[in-house]
Design a protein around this motif. Sequence first.
Motif, PDB file in Angstrom:
ATOM      1  N   SER A   1     -29.733 -42.212 -10.478  1.00 46.27           N
ATOM      2  CA  SER A   1     -28.274 -42.188 -10.619  1.00 46.27           C
ATOM      3  C   SER A   1     -27.816 -43.245 -11.623  1.00 46.27           C
ATOM      4  N   GLN A   2     -28.429 -44.433 -11.525  1.00 51.63           N
ATOM      5  CA  GLN A   2     -28.090 -45.501 -12.457  1.00 51.63           C
ATOM      6  C   GLN A   2     -28.480 -45.115 -13.879  1.00 51.63           C
ATOM      7  N   ASN A   3     -29.689 -44.501 -13.993  1.00 48.89           N
ATOM      8  CA  ASN A   3     -30.142 -44.055 -15.321  1.00 48.89           C
ATOM      9  C   ASN A   3     -29.205 -42.998 -15.892  1.00 48.89           C
ATOM     10  N   ILE A   4     -28.756 -42.094 -15.029  1.00 46.76           N
ATOM     11  CA  ILE A   4     -27.839 -41.044 -15.482  1.00 46.76           C
ATOM     12  C   ILE A   4     -26.538 -41.660 -15.981  1.00 46.76           C
ATOM     13  N   VAL A   5     -26.041 -42.635 -15.242  1.00 46.57           N
ATOM     14  CA  VAL A   5     -24.803 -43.315 -15.666  1.00 46.57           C
ATOM     15  C   VAL A   5     -25.008 -43.980 -17.028  1.00 46.57           C
ATOM     16  N   GLU A   6     -26.145 -44.683 -17.158  1.00 46.48           N
ATOM     17  CA  GLU A   6     -26.426 -45.367 -18.422  1.00 46.48           C
ATOM     18  C   GLU A   6     -26.609 -44.371 -19.562  1.00 46.48           C
ATOM     19  N   LEU A   7     -27.329 -43.258 -19.284  1.00 46.67           N
ATOM     20  CA  LEU A   7     -27.531 -42.245 -20.323  1.00 46.67           C
ATOM     21  C   LEU A   7     -26.215 -41.594 -20.730  1.00 46.67           C
ATOM     22  N   ARG A   8     -25.356 -41.360 -19.762  1.00 42.14           N
ATOM     23  CA  ARG A   8     -24.047 -40.793 -20.096  1.00 42.14           C
ATOM     24  C   ARG A   8     -23.261 -41.736 -20.998  1.00 42.14           C
TER      25      ARG A   8
ATOM     26  N   LEU B   1     -37.536 -42.311  -1.775  1.00 47.97           N
ATOM     27  CA  LEU B   1     -36.705 -41.291  -2.421  1.00 47.97           C
ATOM     28  C   LEU B   1     -35.292 -41.810  -2.659  1.00 47.97           C
ATOM     29  N   GLN B   2     -34.772 -42.554  -1.692  1.00 46.37           N
ATOM     30  CA  GLN B   2     -33.428 -43.108  -1.860  1.00 46.37           C
ATOM     31  C   GLN B   2     -33.390 -44.099  -3.015  1.00 46.37           C
ATOM     32  N   ALA B   3     -34.467 -44.935  -3.081  1.00 45.55           N
ATOM     33  CA  ALA B   3     -34.539 -45.903  -4.178  1.00 45.55           C
ATOM     34  C   ALA B   3     -34.627 -45.190  -5.518  1.00 45.55           C
ATOM     35  N   LYS B   4     -35.455 -44.133  -5.563  1.00 48.75           N
ATOM     36  CA  LYS B   4     -35.576 -43.371  -6.807  1.00 48.75           C
ATOM     37  C   LYS B   4     -34.273 -42.674  -7.137  1.00 48.75           C
ATOM     38  N   SER B   5     -33.625 -42.144  -6.102  1.00 52.96           N
ATOM     39  CA  SER B   5     -32.337 -41.481  -6.324  1.00 52.96           C
ATOM     40  C   SER B   5     -31.314 -42.459  -6.884  1.00 52.96           C
TER      41      SER B   5
END
Length: 289
Positions: free
Chosen positions: A99-106, A91-95
Amino acid sequence: MLKRLVILAVLSLSSLMLSGCLVGEGKYLKKVEEADNLSKELTTLQEKYSALSSENEGLKGALAKLKDEAAGLAQDKEKLTADNRELQQVLQAKSDSLSQNIVELRQKVSQLEAENARLKADIASTQKAKEEQVREVSKTYEDLLDKMKGEIAQGQVTISELKGKLTVNMVDAILFDSGKAEVKPAGMDLLQKVVEILKDVKDKAIRIEGHTDNVQIVGNLAKRFPTNWELSSARAINVTRFLQSRGIDPAVLSAVAYGEYHPVAPNDTDEGKAKNRRIEIILVPKDAP
């Protein structure tokens, strides 16, 4: 007297013996009763001992079972704890990944918003330029209509405008003598009117198209123009050269020969053939094919 005394002594001794026997029998019966009671109590205690022993064995079995279950639960707990740790790690790895995906998408959203804003500005600018070009073409159209209203009234010229494309259609008779490709004086006068309007047009390409009817060239004329291709080409080029000679930028000029293959009317009548023998001067955007 002595005899009496003996008798009394015997009686006394007998009484004593009888009394002693009675006392001994009472004690015996009492002991027997006590023995029976003890035997009964022993039996009861043995039965109770046997029941307690059975109960003890059962309790020992239950305790052993509970210990086995407890050991199994401990193993399950240990496994669940390990699974929980692994799940937490996943879960931590997915989180972290999310989080990285969210940063990239933003970042991408921000870039797209900037790109969309730029595109909207470009569209607005292009639309404005297009509207300006349409207004320019419309003004050119109106100026040509005014300049050539006499020729239009005589059916020698038609002018049309469609989606920013302006076409000046001239019948060949006003520009050329029969069987010739050189622009005659009356044609030059007409073309000069076109030059006076087109010389101020900006951001437009001017395409001169030559067209003929389907009558094949024969006789001596065929030596110069073997087919209608050559005739339509020569006429289009001569009109183009005339426009250049009168100040139209040659970079915006082009000559095209269509021969008999783009008719605007059936070739089965003289009137239809006359319409097909024509020069078209077309204003189009510079990037148009």
